[in-house]
Design an enzyme around this catalytic site. Sequence first.
Site, short mmCIF file in Angstrom:
data_model
loop_
_atom_site.label_atom_id
_atom_site.label_comp_id
_atom_site.label_asym_id
_atom_site.label_seq_id
_atom_site.Cartn_x
_atom_site.Cartn_y
_atom_site.Cartn_z
N CYS A 77 64.37 40.66 15.28
CA CYS A 77 64.11 41.25 13.97
C CYS A 77 63.27 40.28 13.15
CB CYS A 77 65.42 41.54 13.25
SG CYS A 77 65.24 42.22 11.61
N GLU A 80 67.65 48.06 20.63
CA GLU A 80 68.92 47.57 20.06
C GLU A 80 68.65 46.41 19.14
OE1 GLU A 80 72.25 44.50 20.25
OE2 GLU A 80 70.17 44.43 20.97
N ARG A 91 82.17 44.68 17.63
CA ARG A 91 80.76 44.30 17.75
C ARG A 91 79.89 45.52 17.42
NH1 ARG A 91 78.64 39.99 20.43
NH2 ARG A 91 76.43 40.02 20.98
N ARG A 144 76.44 47.25 16.51
CA ARG A 144 75.00 47.07 16.67
C ARG A 144 74.32 48.41 16.41
NH1 ARG A 144 76.49 42.66 16.38
NH2 ARG A 144 76.02 40.84 17.67
#
Length: 324
Positions: A74, A113, A156, A158
């Site tokens: 990112c 992802e 977790r 995502r």
Amino acid sequence: MFTFIDVFAGIGGFRRGCELAGGICIWSCEKDKFARQTYACNFDVDYHEFAEDIEDVDPKAIPDHDVLLAGFPCQPFSMAGRREGFAHETQGTLFFELAKIIKEKQPKAFLLENVRGLLSHNSRDTITTIIRVLNKLGYKVYPKIIDADGFVPQHRERIYLPGVREDVDLGWHELNGPWAEFEEDKFIKPPKGYVQLQHILEPHDLVPEKYTLSDAFMAALRTHKAKQAAKGNRFGYRICRSDEIAGALMASYAKSGQSILIHQGDHKNPRKLTPRECARLMGYPDHFKIPVSDYQAYKQFGNSVVPGVIWAIMHAMLPWSYRE
């Protein structure tokens, strides 16, 4: 059966999940030399190209494929793109390299992802730009936050971005939206808490003492946590018991190891996870080889995707792969 390419491949979490869903990898790319080492130890890379730096790759040289897979970094996106179009929107980011491949090769679908924070990155400008660019390339994109809890014993979350070329029929009921059908039928997700830490931990007497925290280190962690609490923050270590679910394993575990500490009784300091336990925490089988140092292994598993989540998403998307 379908073909896929593995971009920003890491140690192969995408690949493992996709192969379990019936896919065949025909091209991979990963820059980090230690991740490449682990990847090559666990997957056959002799029958296809294993590129290093995506920025050195000519998209025309990549073989035609059905699906592109990528857990992309990112990075800030240019605001100028709102005025100047595709190339300027993403120039200078690694997402631009993915967009070039998608534009050139026109795969039937892709699965991207990233961390959940992508949704709010740059005041949502980043995710807006990503989806706009992919739409311009002729793809419908269906963002979804998925928590891996159930597949593995960790919380977790995502963001996953499955995308499908506009002329490809997945058989989804667009009236309800594709994810509605995924969740009701095709997207198979175990219930939260289905697996706990006790399912992945070694017996205490088999864990080397080097993983137990020293008194000095524990004192430093307590001091740090107290200072953060005084500021109104909740940062600091967390001690987990075997019947619990851990927080997300992060790449920073390689440096501090404090985010997931394992309780060893009231009269002994907690310990770090071993690299093998980290592999299990991410959903990798025990036959998955770990050829690198503990430090690199912690980084690699902390950066990985959960293969079981990838399998579930691809399983939900499979109908398109059998259509012409």
